[in-house]
Write an enzyme that holds these catalytic residues in place. Structure first.
Site, PDB file in Angstrom:
ATOM      1  N   ASP A   1     103.169 -23.037  56.480  1.00  0.00           N
ATOM      2  CA  ASP A   1     102.795 -22.573  55.146  1.00  0.00           C
ATOM      3  C   ASP A   1     102.586 -23.782  54.245  1.00  0.00           C
ATOM      4  OD1 ASP A   1     102.355 -20.861  52.913  1.00  0.00           O
ATOM      5  OD2 ASP A   1     103.769 -19.410  53.744  1.00  0.00           O
TER       6      ASP A   1
ATOM      7  N   GLY B   1     106.473 -12.712  51.498  1.00  0.00           N
ATOM      8  CA  GLY B   1     105.610 -11.547  51.575  1.00  0.00           C
ATOM      9  C   GLY B   1     105.604 -10.903  52.952  1.00  0.00           C
ATOM     10  N   ILE B   2     104.461 -10.356  53.331  1.00  0.00           N
ATOM     11  CA  ILE B   2     104.327  -9.692  54.629  1.00  0.00           C
ATOM     12  C   ILE B   2     104.611 -10.667  55.765  1.00  0.00           C
ATOM     13  CG2 ILE B   2     102.674  -8.623  56.211  1.00  0.00           C
ATOM     14  CD1 ILE B   2     101.346  -7.354  53.741  1.00  0.00           C
TER      15      ILE B   2
ATOM     16  N   LYS C   1      88.113 -10.829  54.253  1.00  0.00           N
ATOM     17  CA  LYS C   1      88.899 -10.029  55.189  1.00  0.00           C
ATOM     18  C   LYS C   1      87.996  -9.301  56.190  1.00  0.00           C
ATOM     19  CE  LYS C   1      93.016 -11.079  53.773  1.00  0.00           C
ATOM     20  NZ  LYS C   1      93.952 -11.827  54.643  1.00  0.00           N
TER      21      LYS C   1
ATOM     22  N   TYR D   1      87.402 -11.410  48.203  1.00  0.00           N
ATOM     23  CA  TYR D   1      88.532 -11.099  49.077  1.00  0.00           C
ATOM     24  C   TYR D   1      88.104 -10.128  50.166  1.00  0.00           C
ATOM     25  CZ  TYR D   1      93.174  -9.354  50.414  1.00  0.00           C
ATOM     26  OH  TYR D   1      94.303  -8.984  51.107  1.00  0.00           O
TER      27      TYR D   1
END
Length: 249
Positions: free
Chosen positions: A37, A17-18, A159, A155
């Site tokens: 990870d 991903g990012i 964040k 979420y």
């Protein structure tokens, strides 16, 4: 290119991903990169090396487990010899109404997205302080931190916590020349979500941006590298929207 030659970079959540693209970009530009990870079935002692691509190694790190995080950073310090840049890119998304959100689901989202980010920041900052030369921390948050997000309450809250941690850490660690910033991506096309998104989804989301398209991992990675470069030396405590104009505040 060798813009980051000799720079030691840890990317948490950099297996894909990012975060994966950020790790790749740093490696492409000469950095010594280690990815932390979650590796299913990994030896908790983190023995053995595995590859995450050219110039990158990957080691096991379970952000829910403080002992695992501590062990992972001990390995990172031993292998890299120090940490100059930390990128926190790990995160999970829980969809559903806040009215129906189970306590254990809330805890998991907050543990990984907020608590895990804090643990990683602590270990990296201690290393940077001991080194005496400062460093850079880039936290990947989300535009949900500002926009909320109908069925993404947990979420969004997690964040928003990352944004708050970013500001607090920038104030606390600035005297040690540690710069801390956050990136707030909008809709980004990653391989992780390709099985659940449709062409109609992409078209609908794209209309939310004045630029008429969704973001790519490179859009976010380029900004992360800028913040870690000499060109970003006077930036700290900021939360930058990488949303193609979907968020303008």
């Amino acid at each position: 290119m060798s813009r980051f030659g000799g720079i030691r970079v840890v990317v948490v959540g950099g297996a894909g991903g990012i975060g994966g693209r950020i790790a790749e970009r740093f490696a492409e530009e000469g950095a010594d990169v280690l990815v932390l990870d979650l590796l299913r079935g990994a030896d908790p002692a983190l023995g053995g090396a595995s590859s995450a691509g050219p110039g990158r190694g990957i080691r096991h790190c379970d952000l829910v487990d403080a002992v695992s995080v501590e062990a992972a950073f001990a390995v990172a310090l031993a292998e890299l010899g120090g940490i100059d840049v930390l990128v926190n890119s790990a995160g999970i998304l829980a969809r559903g109404s806040l009215l129906d959100l189970a306590p254990e689901r809330w805890d998991l989202v907050m543990d990984i997205n907020a608590r895990g980010t804090l643990f990683a920041m602590q270990h990296a900052a201690r290393a940077m302080i001991d080194q005496g030369a400062g460093g850079t921390i880039v936290n990947i948050a989300s535009m949900a931190a500002k926009a909320g997000g109908g069925d993404e309450g947990a979420y969004a809250a997690s964040k928003a916590a990352v944004v708050g941690l970013t500001r607090a850490a920038a104030l606390e660690w600035g005297e040690h020349l540690i710069r801390v910033n956050a990136l707030l991506p909008g809709y980004v096309l990653t391989d992780m979500g390709k099985d659940t998104r449709t062409d109609e989804d992409v078209a609908t989301w794209s209309k939310k941006s004045p630029l008429g398209r969704l973001g790519t991992p490179d859009d976010v990675a380029g900004f992360a590298l800028f913040l870690a470069s000499v060109d970003g030396e006077y930036l700290t405590g900021q939360s930058f929207n990488v949303t193609g104009g979907m968020i303008m505040h």
